[in-house]
Design an enzyme around this catalytic site. Structure first.
Site, PDB file in Angstrom:
ATOM      1  N   ASP A  78       0.834  -1.201   0.000  1.00 17.12           N
ATOM      2  CA  ASP A  78       0.000   0.000   0.000  1.00 17.12           C
ATOM      3  C   ASP A  78       0.869   1.250   0.000  1.00 17.12           C
ATOM      4  O   ASP A  78       1.284   1.737   1.043  1.00 17.12           O
ATOM      5  CB  ASP A  78      -0.933  -0.015   1.225  1.00 17.12           C
ATOM      6  CG  ASP A  78      -1.853   1.201   1.259  1.00 17.12           C
ATOM      7  OD1 ASP A  78      -1.938   1.904   0.234  1.00 17.12           O
ATOM      8  OD2 ASP A  78      -2.487   1.428   2.313  1.00 17.12           O
ATOM      9  N   LYS A 132       1.667   7.940   0.439  1.00 12.03           N
ATOM     10  CA  LYS A 132       2.039   7.974   1.849  1.00 12.03           C
ATOM     11  C   LYS A 132       3.402   8.647   2.016  1.00 12.03           C
ATOM     12  O   LYS A 132       4.209   8.627   1.093  1.00 12.03           O
ATOM     13  CB  LYS A 132       2.139   6.541   2.391  1.00 12.03           C
ATOM     14  CG  LYS A 132       0.812   5.860   2.613  1.00 12.03           C
ATOM     15  CD  LYS A 132       1.017   4.493   3.229  1.00 12.03           C
ATOM     16  CE  LYS A 132      -0.313   3.791   3.461  1.00 12.03           C
ATOM     17  NZ  LYS A 132      -1.169   4.437   4.468  1.00 12.03           N
ATOM     18  N   ASP A 184       0.191  -4.975   4.540  1.00 10.58           N
ATOM     19  CA  ASP A 184      -1.207  -4.620   4.332  1.00 10.58           C
ATOM     20  C   ASP A 184      -2.041  -5.778   3.774  1.00 10.58           C
ATOM     21  O   ASP A 184      -3.215  -5.614   3.463  1.00 10.58           O
ATOM     22  CB  ASP A 184      -1.300  -3.382   3.416  1.00 10.58           C
ATOM     23  CG  ASP A 184      -2.477  -2.483   3.752  1.00 10.58           C
ATOM     24  OD1 ASP A 184      -3.039  -2.634   4.846  1.00 10.58           O
ATOM     25  OD2 ASP A 184      -2.842  -1.644   2.902  1.00 10.58           O
ATOM     26  N   ARG A 225     -11.071  -0.453   1.995  1.00 11.66           N
ATOM     27  CA  ARG A 225     -12.537  -0.536   1.937  1.00 11.66           C
ATOM     28  C   ARG A 225     -13.033  -0.671   0.511  1.00 11.66           C
ATOM     29  O   ARG A 225     -14.088  -1.244   0.252  1.00 11.66           O
ATOM     30  CB  ARG A 225     -13.146   0.682   2.651  1.00 11.66           C
ATOM     31  CG  ARG A 225     -12.757   1.997   2.032  1.00 11.66           C
ATOM     32  CD  ARG A 225     -12.991   3.178   2.965  1.00 11.66           C
ATOM     33  NE  ARG A 225     -11.897   3.348   3.930  1.00 11.66           N
ATOM     34  CZ  ARG A 225     -11.875   4.288   4.878  1.00 11.66           C
ATOM     35  NH1 ARG A 225     -12.892   5.117   5.005  1.00 11.66           N
ATOM     36  NH2 ARG A 225     -10.854   4.379   5.711  1.00 11.66           N
TER      37      ARG A 225
HETATM   38  N1  BES Z   1      -3.273   0.196   5.231  1.00 10.99           N
HETATM   39  C1  BES Z   1      -3.647   1.472   5.716  1.00 10.99           C
HETATM   40  C2  BES Z   1      -3.961   1.456   7.203  1.00 10.99           C
HETATM   41  C3  BES Z   1      -2.770   1.373   8.126  1.00 10.99           C
HETATM   42  C4  BES Z   1      -1.993   2.480   8.370  1.00 10.99           C
HETATM   43  C5  BES Z   1      -2.480   0.209   8.792  1.00 10.99           C
HETATM   44  C6  BES Z   1      -0.925   2.399   9.246  1.00 10.99           C
HETATM   45  C7  BES Z   1      -1.436   0.130   9.672  1.00 10.99           C
HETATM   46  C8  BES Z   1      -0.652   1.230   9.896  1.00 10.99           C
HETATM   47  C9  BES Z   1      -4.904   1.963   5.003  1.00 10.99           C
HETATM   48  O1  BES Z   1      -5.021   1.579   3.688  1.00 10.99           O
HETATM   49  C10 BES Z   1      -4.845   3.441   5.023  1.00 10.99           C
HETATM   50  O2  BES Z   1      -3.985   3.983   4.399  1.00 10.99           O
HETATM   51  N2  BES Z   1      -5.763   4.066   5.744  1.00 10.99           N
HETATM   52  C11 BES Z   1      -5.808   5.467   5.880  1.00 10.99           C
HETATM   53  C12 BES Z   1      -7.240   5.910   5.729  1.00 10.99           C
HETATM   54  C13 BES Z   1      -7.401   7.389   5.577  1.00 10.99           C
HETATM   55  C14 BES Z   1      -6.842   7.854   4.259  1.00 10.99           C
HETATM   56  C15 BES Z   1      -8.883   7.716   5.688  1.00 10.99           C
HETATM   57  C16 BES Z   1      -5.261   5.850   7.243  1.00 10.99           C
HETATM   58  O3  BES Z   1      -5.521   5.132   8.205  1.00 10.99           O
HETATM   59  O4  BES Z   1      -4.536   6.834   7.332  1.00 10.99           O
HETATM   60 ZN    ZN Z   2      -4.121  -0.151   3.171  1.00 13.06          ZN
HETATM   61 MN    MN Z   3      -4.033   2.913   2.384  1.00  9.59          MN
END
Ligand code: BES
Ligand code: ZN
Ligand code: MN
Length: 495
Positions: free
Chosen positions: A271, A278, A289, A352
């Site tokens: 991811d 990111k 992920d 999601r």
């Molecule tokens: N895979 C990430 C969630 C994640 C982040 C898991 C850090 C473990 C550690 C997910 O796909 C993600 O990026 N989520 C975002 C959502 C946001 C953009 C609404 C997040 O949590 O920042």
């Molecule tokens: Zn993710």
């Molecule tokens: Mn993500």
């Protein structure tokens, strides 16, 4: 790892290492007394000199103990008071990692000195087998300097009552199967994104299915997913060269007509965030992920090895999330398989987007209920840290069963609400919903998003963002929530 039981005398037991517990009864435990006599008061002297004391993780190793047939004697502290589930699991973990460090291949263990409030010997034995199996995990396919050392492979558990050996072997088998599932899941997690691609996950699923006649595997291609209308999932794979896969594994251990429990695992093999890229620091950890997907594979591996009489279907959307000229843009609107439209305001909220189509696809398996497992939100790490997975559900009975399974396995969950007020945060000006719900309550709004696709069945969502792997010096996948899921599934057999 091979598990067995033994009966008879501990003092004459020929073994590389004999393990006994120093628990609440102290020297009044039959084990310790027997050994104390055979060694002419060794145990009493150890206690008197203060070498043997009650301490978390405390252990005494005696080489070539005089008077015993064993080559080594290991005495571990099992607490002055009866242990609870949590402290017992910690004690067994400490014992298992100590044994993994010894240069031995086989061990004979007695748990007679352990006392746990509420939990009986079979539970302890199962957790012992599991912890020993988990401690044997070593990830070194890329270590060109060190070969895997020979390690503990034979475990015998002392069984004072001969008529109990059958039941004991059964729980040892289950504990061992869970450990194998956990380790399989950890290995998939620890493999880097350039190796563990969607195609690799699909090949691992196929290989798993080929080992069990009652486990079938089917892989959907992007073309097939397009024909099903999975516009949301396909928007996530738009920027990568790696072809997306939808993996379906059907385990048929139960009656032909009984409805399956469906497990859906997030399989983002890397991811990057996509166009909503990111930050660089720690981005390597986004190879984890796909730990939801790995936990589904690990759970299926465990129940197939144990031959659990239940029908369970695993569905794994496997996709890589990358930026490129063909990647999905913030602002793009897509149509999910359910027909609902989604405005993608952040391409990093991709989990999601693949899960919603997998959850709609799950309907065709007429599930008794569906559990999805996903490293879904950083917000969950902030809320619960690494101790509990987030649990959200539209069914109280299912949620309680998962909470209880978490307590029993030590792989705990904590429930959060799915109120309508949170769901409203997903409002979009241009589509049926946005894929993000703002800064507040990120774990809940992510679950609310999924909840819009799970209205036709009983459903629970596990957010494992904080529990699936460790960061820092001990960086590595944990294999959670395989112990939770297997405990939950075994509890469903009698229902
Ligand atoms: N895979 C990430 C969630 C994640 C982040 C898991 C850090 C473990 C550690 C997910 O796909 C993600 O990026 N989520 C975002 C959502 C946001 C953009 C609404 C997040 O949590 O920042
Ligand atoms: Zn993710
Ligand atoms: Mn993500």
């Amino acid at each position: 790892m091979e598990f067995n039981t033994f009966v008879g005398q501990l003092t004459t037991r020929k073994t590389e290492c004999l393990v006994i517990a120093y628990g609440p009864k102290g020297l009044d435990c039959s084990d310790l007394q027997q050994i104390d006599q055979a060694t002419e008061g060794l145990i009493a002297r150890l206690i008197k000199k203060g070498d043997l004391k009650y301490a978390d993780g405390g252990m005494q190793l005696i080489n070539e103990p005089k008077g015993l047939a064993a080559e080594r004697l290991l005495i571990f502290s099992a607490g002055k008071e009866a242990l609870n589930e949590h402290t017992c699991l910690n004690t067994l973990s400490a014992l298992a990692s100590q044994l993994a460090r010894l240069p031995i291949k086989s061990v004979s263990i007695s748990l007679e000195g352990i006392a746990t409030a509420e939990r009986e010997r079979p539970w302890q034995a199962q957790q012992l087998a599991r912890k020993l199996g988990e401690a044997a995990y070593l990830f070194n396919p890329f270590n060109t300097r060190e070969k895997k050392p020979a390690s503990l492979s034979k475990v015998s558990l002392f069984c004072p009552a001969k008529q109990e050996t059958g039941a004991m072997k059964q729980v040892l088998h289950l504990g061992g199967a869970i450990a194998n599932g956990v380790n399989f899941s950890r290995e998939l997690g620890d493999l880097p994104g350039n190796i563990c691609t969607p195609t690799y996950l699909a090949s691992q699923a196929r290989a798993l299915a080929s080992r069990y006649p009652n486990l079938d595997c089917k892989i959907l291609s992007e073309k097939q997913m397009a024909a099903l209308g999975m516009g949301s999932l396909l928007s996530v794979t738009a920027g990568t060269e790696q072809p997306a896969k939808m993996i379906v594994l059907e385990y048929k251990g139960g009656k032909a007509r009984s409805k399956p429990i469906v497990l859906v695992g997030k399989g983002i093999t890397f991811d990057s965030g996509g166009i909503s890229l990111k930050p660089g620091a720690g981005m390597d950890e986004m190879k984890y992920d796909m730990c939801g997907a790995a936990s589904v594979l690990g759970t299926l591996s465990a129940i197939a090895e144990y031959n659990l009489p239940l029908n369970v279907t695993g569905i794994i959307p496997a996709v890589e999330n990358m930026p490129s000229g063909s990647a999905t843009r913030p602002g793009d609107i897509v149509t999910s398989m359910s027909g609902q439209t989604i405005e993608i305001l952040n391409t990093d909220a991709e989990g999601r987007l693949i899960l919603c189509d997998a959850l709609t696809y799950a309907e065709r398996y007429k599930p008794s209920f569906v559990i999805d497992i996903a490293t879904l939100t950083g917000a969950c790490v902030m809320a619960l840290g690494s101790h509990a997975s987030g649990l959200l559900s539209n069914d109280d009975t299912l949620a309680e069963a998962l909470e209880n399974a978490g307590q029993t396995s030590g792989d705990r969950v904590w429930r959060l609400p799915l109120w309508n007020e949170y769901d409203k945060q997903l409002k979009s000006n241009f589509a049926d919903m946005a894929n993000i719900g703002g800064r507040e309550a990120g774990t809940i709004t992510a679950a609310c998003f999924l909840g819009r696709f799970t209205k036709s069945y009983r459903w629970a969502h596990l957010d494992i963002a904080g529990t699936a792997w460790n960061s820092g010096a001990n960086k590595g996948a944990t294999g959670r929530p395989v112990p939770l899921l297997v405990e939950f599934l075994t509890g469903q057999v009698s229902q």
